[in-house]
Enzyme design. Structure first.
Site, PDB file in Angstrom:
ATOM      1  N   ASP A 110     -16.037   5.406 -23.916  1.00  0.00           N
ATOM      2  CA  ASP A 110     -16.845   5.463 -22.704  1.00  0.00           C
ATOM      3  C   ASP A 110     -18.276   5.667 -23.182  1.00  0.00           C
ATOM      4  O   ASP A 110     -18.514   6.086 -24.321  1.00  0.00           O
ATOM      5  CB  ASP A 110     -16.374   6.574 -21.760  1.00  0.00           C
TER       6      ASP A 110
HETATM    7  C1  BGC Z   1     -18.196   5.567 -16.834  1.00  0.00           C
HETATM    8  C2  BGC Z   1     -17.457   4.285 -17.092  1.00  0.00           C
HETATM    9  C3  BGC Z   1     -18.410   3.128 -17.097  1.00  0.00           C
HETATM   10  C4  BGC Z   1     -19.475   3.374 -18.141  1.00  0.00           C
HETATM   11  C5  BGC Z   1     -20.491   2.258 -18.262  1.00  0.00           C
HETATM   12  C6  BGC Z   1     -19.392   5.738 -17.716  1.00  0.00           C
HETATM   13  O1  BGC Z   1     -20.164   6.766 -17.231  1.00  0.00           O
HETATM   14  O2  BGC Z   1     -17.350   6.671 -16.986  1.00  0.00           O
HETATM   15  O3  BGC Z   1     -16.471   4.126 -16.137  1.00  0.00           O
HETATM   16  O4  BGC Z   1     -17.738   1.936 -17.313  1.00  0.00           O
HETATM   17  O5  BGC Z   1     -20.159   4.560 -17.797  1.00  0.00           O
HETATM   18  O6  BGC Z   1     -21.361   2.256 -17.195  1.00  0.00           O
END
Ligand code: BGC
Length: 786
Positions: free
Chosen positions: A271
């Site tokens: 993530d």
């Molecule tokens: C989220 C993800 C997301 C990623 C990219 C993170 O904060 O938990 O779900 O895909 O950011 O934006």
């Protein structure tokens, strides 16, 4: 084909002196990896051996906010990623979180995950995935960061709206169909957030502890189905820790389970900013580091990894494995070969949005056939509530979208009734709080008031996308916090409007404001904000012909007014066609057919994690003390009456279930048993109904939930129409995870098969005897247990 290939190879400057007869190109042979006719694995191996160490390392970390590195020298493009689960996100600058300010980055805004799950329609989930896939291609994306397959453990989780509810089977079935649809378009799904990411509070650091059965039976099955059945090409590690280790470098989750037991061939990405250490990531199963808040070269898996490799601290094989996985995705997606063109905002895509919205709305209550409303009986219709005019596309966090358009409930209603009905709108309350909560990744502890710092524990000190360094906020929408405040003048005006109207529709609920349905924070309670309870009570008192529509991504408390209101419809965040879909349901053009993908508890304390004080955790750890008893499994076990049960959803029609027959199969080549029965539409309207199959183990060596969803089928019937339904059950419908034996055990003996219109409205049941026990280890073939 040959032309495309030659063109791409020429672009990459590759034709000089390379000859490769196996590629079958005739005289102008190019390298094997550029030949689309070759098997993916052969192409991977061919390219791998052409890469320098530096090039290999450049493939395992991002080189911009949403792109991984490519190899220009060899004509290998970057992998281009985008959020998210219900639409392709707005473009941002390559290296900052600032919107790029483009005019070609609109997207279709589809209903959120919870709305899709509420359709219980796997065909629609496939269409949903295909739609996203087409739009991803049209926007030049290879990987879409979704679906989110985390289980709703608490009604308060800020991201429940993105997920598919509380049940692993439903989540798995919908997820598999969505992923298949998306990947059929050559866009990769990225299933997230793996795993045990069930609250936003302290999401960057919280350590999750749960027993093995809860892990295997509740939190992993949907991921397993996504990988093993749908062939999901990428998986995103979660922010939180699991049994001590961060999920993005969690050896047990990534190496043992995902890659080992399930045989996952694709890549695991972190993530955004979920990577914490080079060594742990390298050995902990991470294949692609994304979103780290550092200059690219300083990413954990960039320069520090390269240095370690040069010093011999890491074996080359571990790098090669990561590179292979990245290349596997790249070639499978045809990223090197030229992909389909995709399409944006077409009639087909709009239809997918509208159908999902229509089929996902859940009619919770409808006394005296209050709904559907009949235009000929209404001269003046009062529409009340801030959510009637509110747009939601951009909200919620990373799943926000710059929508081509978004029909609000009021617009949908006005358009539907035309000049025949006088629509009077009264706001009733002013919603505050919009946009993405830009706070530290750990989130704010429930019960604390606003502010933008504090609440962090654990080692992670920098935030996920768009979040500034700890304690600071960036500018992405307002940060006001939803409060219980009400505006008496607005209430009085609404009451007056209601008094004068022939019927009233209140469009109430939550929004994507902070402490509501939003990433990075959880809700603090299950109540409606802004004094809506009082508003609804007063309006209903002024006009008994009041229908309430709840716009939210998760359950809200309704105790204060439910008895006074004859009709309630759960509309979720219904996407860009939401207002049209809602109007079509309210006025009977479409018969509601959604069913709840989660229990609606009467009060928060009734739900398991809260009843046990097992949320949000203490001293950086949350223990899932309820074990298997998540959602309806808890309500069943403790005989608690929910406000509305899992699987509940009414229709304007009625459905009769009859003639249940269990037809035994051999269990080897086919199902163990076919559940056959008949369904008839006994109403006067065409409609859809989802029949749900629950299985109860009558005696077992380990405790099991009272019943569990193991099959479902949605059918559409005309008035008076009857159909035969057949739902197959295989061994997995009967088995539980035996932690001692380390596998799945279906124990011989009696099971109850229950067919319901909801988990609490069982219409047919029958006993089934499993004649032989059966044991299956993860990832290996079945062994008969004697
Ligand atoms: C989220 C993800 C997301 C990623 C990219 C993170 O904060 O938990 O779900 O895909 O950011 O934006």
């Amino acid at each position: 084909m040959k032309n495309v290939l030659q063109k791409r190879a020429r672009l990459a400057g590759l034709f000089v002196g390379v000859s490769l007869s196996a590629a079958g190109f005739g005289q102008q042979a190019g390298p094997l990896y550029l030949d689309p006719a070759q098997p993916v694995e052969a192409r991977v191996e061919d390219l791998l051996k052409r890469l320098t160490l530096e090039e290999k390392v450049s493939l395992v970390h991002a080189n911009s906010k949403f792109n991984s590195g490519g190899i220009p020298r060899l004509g290998v493009p970057e992998l281009r990623m985008s959020d998210g689960p219900h639409g392709v996100r707005e473009e941002i600058e390559r290296d900052t979180w600032k919107p790029a300010g483009r005019t070609d980055d609109f997207a279709s805004y589809l209903p959120v995950g919870m709305a899709l799950a509420a359709t219980w329609n796997t065909d629609l989930a496939r269409i949903f995935g295909e739609t996203l896939g087409r739009e991803a291609l049209a926007r030049g994306k290879d990987v879409m960061l979704g679906p989110g397959l985390n289980i709703m453990r608490t009604p308060l989780c800020g991201r429940n709206f993105e997920y598919f509810g509380e049940d692993p089977f439903l989540t798995g079935r919908m997820g598999v169909a969505y992923i298949r649809g998306m990947q059929s378009q050559d866009a990769a799904a990225c299933v997230k957030h793996f795993a045990a990411n069930n609250q936003e509070w302290q999401r960057g650091s919280i350590n999750v502890e749960m027993d093995e059965r809860a892990l295997r039976e509740i939190y992993l099955p949907a991921f397993k189905a996504a990988v093993k059945e749908a062939g999901a090409l990428t998986v995103m590690g979660a922010y939180n820790r699991f049994r001590g280790a961060h999920c993005c470098n969690n050896d047990v989750l990534l190496n043992t389970v995902l890659k080992g037991e399930w045989g996952f061939k694709g890549l695991v990405m972190s993530d955004w900013n979920g990577t914490h250490d080079t060594r742990e990531s390298v050995f902990g199963g991470l294949d692609l580091e994304m979103g780290t808040n550092k200059p690219t070269g300083e990413f954990y898996m960039a320069e520090p990894f390269l240095e370690g490799l040069r010093k011999g601290e890491y074996p080359d094989s571990i790098l090669d494995d990561k590179v292979r996985r990245n290349l596997h995705v790249l070639f499978t997606l045809k990223a090197v070969d030229g992909k389909k063109a995709g399409s944006m905002n077409t009639a087909e895509n709009q239809n997918a949005a509208r159908r999902t919205a229509e089929e996902g709305m859940v009619l919770l209550k409808n006394e005296g056939n209050t709904l559907p409303l009949k235009t000929e009986e209404i001269r003046t219709l009062a529409v009340i509530g801030g959510n009637a005019t509110r747009k939601f596309a951009r909200g919620g966090g990373s799943s926000g979208i710059k929508a081509f358009y978004e029909i609000t409930p009021l617009e949908g209603i006005v358009q539907r009734v035309g000049a025949k009905v006088n629509v009077v709108y009264s706001e009733g309350y002013t919603p505050t709080g919009q946009g993405f909560p830009r706070i530290n990744p750990a989130g704010m502890p429930p019960g604390t008031s606003g502010g933008t710092s504090g609440g962090t524990s654990g080692p992670q000190r920098t935030g996920p996308p768009g979040m500034g360094p700890e304690g600071t906020t960036l500018s992405w929408g307002g940060l006001q916090e939803a409060g219980p405040q009400k505006d008496s003048t607005l209430v009085e005006r609404a009451v007056q409007a209601a008094e004068k109207a022939d019927a009233v529709i209140v469009i109430a609920g939550l929004n994507h404001g902070r402490f509501l349905d939003a990433e990075g924070v959880d809700r603090r309670d299950m109540k409606l904000p802004y004094g809506q309870d009082e508003l609804i009570s007063r309006v209903a008192q002024a006009n008994p012909r009041t229908a309430v529509v709840i716009v939210s991504g998760a359950p809200v408390e309704m105790d204060a007014w439910l008895d006074r209101v004859p009709a309630v419809l759960q509309a979720w965040y219904a996407g860009m066609e939401g207002g049209n879909a809602l109007a079509r349901i309210l006025f009977g053009d479409v018969n509601p057919s959604g069913k709840l993908p989660c229990t609606f508890p009467a009060r928060l304390e009734d739900s398991p994690a809260h009843a046990l004080g097992a949320y949000p955790g203490k001293d950086g750890t949350v223990r899932y003390d309820e074990g298997l008893l998540v959602g309806y499994r808890w309500f069943d076990a403790k005989s608690i009456e929910p406000l509305f049960p899992f699987g509940h959803g009414l229709s304007y029609a009625g459905f009769a279930y009859s003639k249940l027959r269990l037809v035994r199969g051999n269990g080897n080549s086919g199902p163990l048993v076919e559940i056959r029965f008949e369904m008839e539409n006994t109403g006067k309207t065409e409609g859809g109904e989802t029949a749900q199959v629950y299985v109860q183990d009558m005696q077992s060596s380990l405790p099991r939930p009272v019943k569990e969803l193991k099959g479902f089928q949605k059918v559409f019937l005309k008035p008076g129409e009857k159909t035969a339904v057949s739902i197959p059950l295989d061994r997995t419908a009967f088995s539980f995870f035996d932690p001692e034996k380390g596998g799945w055990l279906a124990e011989k003996g009696d099971f109850h098969i229950m067919i319901g219109s909801s988990s609490r409205d069982i219409r047919l049941q029958e006993k089934f005897k499993l004649r032989e026990s059966c044991f299956e280890t993860e990832g290996r073939k079945t062994i008969k247990a004697k």
